[in-house]
Write a protein that holds these residues in place. Structure first.
Motif, PDB file in Angstrom:
ATOM      1  N   LYS A  53      37.024  43.629  43.279  1.00 25.19           N
ATOM      2  CA  LYS A  53      37.965  44.487  42.553  1.00 25.19           C
ATOM      3  C   LYS A  53      38.176  45.815  43.276  1.00 25.19           C
ATOM      4  CE  LYS A  53      37.415  42.436  37.997  1.00 25.19           C
ATOM      5  NZ  LYS A  53      36.962  42.588  36.602  1.00 25.19           N
ATOM      6  N   MET A  56      40.602  45.077  45.924  1.00 20.54           N
ATOM      7  CA  MET A  56      41.945  44.977  45.360  1.00 20.54           C
ATOM      8  C   MET A  56      42.542  46.364  45.112  1.00 20.54           C
ATOM      9  SD  MET A  56      41.377  41.799  42.711  1.00 20.54           S
ATOM     10  CE  MET A  56      43.130  41.512  42.352  1.00 20.54           C
ATOM     11  N   ASP A  61      46.534  46.242  45.047  1.00 20.70           N
ATOM     12  CA  ASP A  61      46.844  44.937  44.457  1.00 20.70           C
ATOM     13  C   ASP A  61      46.910  45.123  42.937  1.00 20.70           C
ATOM     14  OD1 ASP A  61      46.880  42.349  43.458  1.00 20.70           O
ATOM     15  OD2 ASP A  61      45.603  41.566  45.062  1.00 20.70           O
ATOM     16  N   VAL A  64      44.766  43.610  39.814  1.00 24.51           N
ATOM     17  CA  VAL A  64      43.395  43.977  39.488  1.00 24.51           C
ATOM     18  C   VAL A  64      43.214  44.300  38.004  1.00 24.51           C
ATOM     19  CG1 VAL A  64      43.637  46.464  39.937  1.00 24.51           C
ATOM     20  CG2 VAL A  64      41.413  45.336  40.299  1.00 24.51           C
ATOM     21  N   SER A 104      40.504  44.751  32.536  1.00 22.61           N
ATOM     22  CA  SER A 104      40.242  44.200  33.856  1.00 22.61           C
ATOM     23  C   SER A 104      40.539  42.708  33.868  1.00 22.61           C
ATOM     24  CB  SER A 104      38.777  44.450  34.231  1.00 22.61           C
ATOM     25  OG  SER A 104      38.513  44.007  35.529  1.00 22.61           O
ATOM     26  N   LEU A 110      39.568  36.071  41.482  1.00 24.08           N
ATOM     27  CA  LEU A 110      38.951  36.734  42.619  1.00 24.08           C
ATOM     28  C   LEU A 110      38.697  35.805  43.804  1.00 24.08           C
ATOM     29  CD1 LEU A 110      36.394  38.969  40.714  1.00 24.08           C
ATOM     30  CD2 LEU A 110      38.742  39.472  41.348  1.00 24.08           C
TER      31      LEU A 110
END
Length: 238
Positions: A53, A56, A61, A64, A104, A110
């Protein structure tokens, strides 16, 4: 990857990784109890998730995180979020109420990323002590880890031919306590290690015991009375 000074998840990721390494070492030393294995898996899962994360965020990104409570009439906070060019800075500056509008992502997304961004040798000296360059294990089993532990081998030598009281019970704590009562070195700080190894050995049937009763007669108030002493011997199969 470009180094970003303000990486908001990095410290937590590194701390989780250190904890996972600690419990990995415990298991490799033969302390393969269910508790230690669960701590290892939990910490490793947490570390991997946080590392990915963080990557990311560094890559801007937007997958995330997702909005869960919608936006206001001005399209906030989604508008600022998707216009942000630095997600680390964006989330660092959010107030508590706005942060509650995000949640999240689930762990299953992932797999698009390398699970350990810093695995292997690298020139970033500040990560060297975290041991990202460990060799891959082969033919590892919990049972063999216990049987090969130096602690267990030393204990085996001590237990051979020794007689213990069998009145304390069959639980790992009771057995460890009976051993510590005979060998004072296992009292104090070393008792926890003894307890853990006994629990692990019992689980894998490496530690067994045999109880033997010794009958006796003694003169009592009303004549001869019979009694019985029960003794125990421990055996470690390595």
């Amino acid at each position: 990857m470009t180094y970003i000074k303000n990486q908001i998840l990095q410290n937590n990721a590194l701390e989780a990784w250190v904890i996972s390494i600690r419990y990995c070492d415990y298991i490799l030393e033969g302390k393969a109890t269910l508790e230690y294995r669960k701590h290892f898996v939990s910490a490793l899962h947490n570390a991997v998730e946080l590392f990915v994360k963080q990557l990311m965020l560094n890559n801007t990104d937007y997958r995330v995180i997702q909005l869960k409570n919608g936006c206001n009439s001005d399209g906030q906070p989604a508008r600022d979020f998707y216009n942000s060019k630095d997600l680390n800075d964006y989330f660092s500056g959010l107030d508590e109420q706005t942060m509650k509008k995000f949640f999240s992502i689930e762990f299953n997304i992932l797999h698009f990323y390398s699970l350990l961004p810093f695995w292997g040798r690298f020139e970033r000296w500040e990560y060297a002590k975290l041991q990202f360059d460990r060799q891959t294990l082969s033919n590892f089993t919990y049972r063999n880890a216990v049987r090969n532990a130096k602690f267990v081998r030393n204990l085996k030598e001590q237990l051979e031919g020794e007689i213990f009281s069998a009145s304390l019970g069959e639980a790992a704590f009771d057995i460890a306590d009976s051993i510590a009562c005979v060998f004072n070195e296992y009292q104090g700080n070393k008792f926890d290690d003894l307890w853990i190894y006994v629990e692990t050995m019992l689980g894998y049937k490496i530690l067994t015991y045999h109880d033997e009763a010794e009958e006796y007669e003694i003169e009592g108030q009303y004549g001869m009375e019979k009694g019985c002493n029960v003794y125990r011997q421990y055996y470690i199969d390595i």
